[in-house]
Design a protein around this motif. Structure first.
Motif, PDB file in Angstrom:
ATOM      1  N   UNK A  73      32.031  30.105  51.624  1.00  0.00           N
ATOM      2  CA  UNK A  73      31.660  30.540  52.957  1.00  0.00           C
ATOM      3  C   UNK A  73      30.660  31.697  52.872  1.00  0.00           C
TER       4      UNK A  73
ATOM      5  N   UNK B 170      36.604  26.566  61.831  1.00  0.00           N
ATOM      6  CA  UNK B 170      36.065  26.030  60.593  1.00  0.00           C
ATOM      7  C   UNK B 170      36.801  26.596  59.386  1.00  0.00           C
TER       8      UNK B 170
ATOM      9  N   UNK C  96      25.093  24.165  53.853  1.00  0.00           N
ATOM     10  CA  UNK C  96      25.575  23.350  54.974  1.00  0.00           C
ATOM     11  C   UNK C  96      25.929  24.236  56.156  1.00  0.00           C
TER      12      UNK C  96
ATOM     13  N   UNK D  81      31.744  22.587  42.176  1.00  0.00           N
ATOM     14  CA  UNK D  81      32.487  23.802  42.518  1.00  0.00           C
ATOM     15  C   UNK D  81      32.991  23.727  43.955  1.00  0.00           C
ATOM     16  N   UNK D  82      33.837  24.677  44.327  1.00  0.00           N
ATOM     17  CA  UNK D  82      34.307  24.747  45.704  1.00  0.00           C
ATOM     18  C   UNK D  82      33.208  25.325  46.595  1.00  0.00           C
ATOM     19  N   UNK D  83      32.961  24.748  47.762  1.00  0.00           N
ATOM     20  CA  UNK D  83      32.014  25.356  48.697  1.00  0.00           C
ATOM     21  C   UNK D  83      32.428  26.791  49.003  1.00  0.00           C
TER      22      UNK D  83
ATOM     23  N   UNK E 253      29.505  18.668  60.275  1.00  0.00           N
ATOM     24  CA  UNK E 253      28.651  19.318  59.294  1.00  0.00           C
ATOM     25  C   UNK E 253      27.213  18.847  59.455  1.00  0.00           C
TER      26      UNK E 253
ATOM     27  N   UNK F 177      31.321  28.403  67.543  1.00  0.00           N
ATOM     28  CA  UNK F 177      30.630  29.228  66.550  1.00  0.00           C
ATOM     29  C   UNK F 177      30.243  28.396  65.328  1.00  0.00           C
ATOM     30  N   UNK F 178      29.265  28.918  64.603  1.00  0.00           N
ATOM     31  CA  UNK F 178      28.692  28.218  63.456  1.00  0.00           C
ATOM     32  C   UNK F 178      29.053  28.924  62.159  1.00  0.00           C
ATOM     33  N   UNK F 179      29.375  28.130  61.150  1.00  0.00           N
ATOM     34  CA  UNK F 179      29.581  28.639  59.799  1.00  0.00           C
ATOM     35  C   UNK F 179      28.496  28.087  58.895  1.00  0.00           C
TER      36      UNK F 179
ATOM     37  N   UNK G 240      28.109  24.166  59.869  1.00  0.00           N
ATOM     38  CA  UNK G 240      29.273  23.460  60.410  1.00  0.00           C
ATOM     39  C   UNK G 240      29.705  24.120  61.709  1.00  0.00           C
ATOM     40  N   UNK G 241      30.297  23.307  62.587  1.00  0.00           N
ATOM     41  CA  UNK G 241      30.830  23.821  63.846  1.00  0.00           C
ATOM     42  C   UNK G 241      31.904  22.863  64.333  1.00  0.00           C
TER      43      UNK G 241
ATOM     44  N   UNK H  55      30.234  33.282  58.977  1.00  0.00           N
ATOM     45  CA  UNK H  55      31.148  32.707  59.960  1.00  0.00           C
ATOM     46  C   UNK H  55      30.874  33.345  61.318  1.00  0.00           C
ATOM     47  N   UNK H  56      31.364  32.712  62.354  1.00  0.00           N
ATOM     48  CA  UNK H  56      31.138  33.205  63.723  1.00  0.00           C
ATOM     49  C   UNK H  56      29.677  33.532  63.962  1.00  0.00           C
TER      50      UNK H  56
ATOM     51  N   UNK I 293      27.004  25.494  48.396  1.00  0.00           N
ATOM     52  CA  UNK I 293      27.746  24.575  47.533  1.00  0.00           C
ATOM     53  C   UNK I 293      26.961  24.240  46.283  1.00  0.00           C
TER      54      UNK I 293
ATOM     55  N   UNK J  96      27.785  27.402  54.606  1.00  0.00           N
ATOM     56  CA  UNK J  96      28.412  27.311  53.290  1.00  0.00           C
ATOM     57  C   UNK J  96      27.346  27.098  52.225  1.00  0.00           C
TER      58      UNK J  96
ATOM     59  N   UNK K 266      39.482  24.506  48.034  1.00  0.00           N
ATOM     60  CA  UNK K 266      39.929  24.209  46.687  1.00  0.00           C
ATOM     61  C   UNK K 266      38.782  23.643  45.857  1.00  0.00           C
TER      62      UNK K 266
END
Lengths: 122, 110
Positions: free
Chosen positions: B47, A108, B88, B43-45, B101, B33-35, B90-91, B50-51, B39, B37, A113
């Motif tokens: 993190x 992931x 959010x 703006x930029x999402x 997502x 693995x799952x992340x 995600x994997x 992680x993992x 948001x 985020x 950006x």
């Protein structure tokens, strides 16, 4: 620090083409896979495509397969997204994002950006 | 329809603990693995996790993640007003060969 700067967005008519660019800095670009992810107005995040660190592997979402092409130029630390046959439902903010782990395409994103807005409208 | 399922909204008062769930299948959360985020519009999402349960440097330990089978969750303790955002999960999905997502959860701090 890691920086990803997208460019190339704008207003385009349905059926036309557009190419997005993403300039990367602050990390060893040729060691990481990179993604494109988009967010349509009022919607959630949607993954678009990923390219491996060396450009040998590409994966696409079904919604863009056959119309979009992801590519990279490691000599210029730049990622691209060539978008052909654009449709109204491709209207979105497009983000480029770096993968977390070195040399793995199935991971992931971590850094993203600020995004580039693409509007498909006649 | 997102591949990963999240509740569309969650809420809590300052100082409370809130959890956000993320449900998937054996081809994504069950094998990868799952992340998570955060948001904010325009703006930029960012993190957060992680993992499954690892925090990047700079992310407060108020944020924690866990995974069991084909589900994952994000917990935010000591809720603060600045935590109001979209979250959010995600994997990677081995069947779709791509990142999937969740639909996103809008967190409101009351």
């Amino acid at each position: 620090q890691v920086q990803l700067v997208e460019s190339g967005g704008g207003v385009v008519q349905p059926g036309r083409s557009l190419r997005l660019s993403c300039a990367a800095s602050g990390f060893t670009f040729n060691n990481y896979a990179v993604h494109w992810v988009r967010q349509a107005p009022g919607k959630g995040l949607e993954w678009v495509a990923v390219i491996s660190y060396d450009g040998s592997k590409e994966y696409y979402a079904d919604s863009v397969k056959g119309r979009f092409t992801i590519s990279r130029d490691n000599s210029k630390n730049t990622l691209y997204l060539q978008m052909n046959g654009l449709r109204a439902d491709d209207t979105a903010v497009y983000y480029c994002a770096k993968s977390i782990f070195r040399r793995s395409v199935t991971t992931n994103p971590d850094y993203w950006g600020q995004g580039s807005l693409v509007t498909v409208s006649s | 329809q997102s591949v990963l399922t999240q509740p569309p909204s969650a809420s809590g008062t300052p100082g409370q603990r809130v959890t956000i769930s993320c449900s998937g299948s054996t081809s994504n959360i069950g094998s990868e693995t799952v992340n998570w985020y955060q948001h904010l519009p325009g703006t930029a999402p960012k993190l957060l996790i992680y993992s499954n349960n690892q925090r990047p440097s700079g992310v407060p330990d108020r944020f924690s993640g866990s995974k069991s089978g084909t589900s994952a969750s994000l917990a935010i303790s000591g809720l603060q007003s600045e935590d109001e955002a979209d979250y959010y999960c995600a994997a990677w999905d081995d069947s779709l060969n791509g990142v999937v997502f969740g639909g996103g959860t809008k967190l409101t701090v009351l």
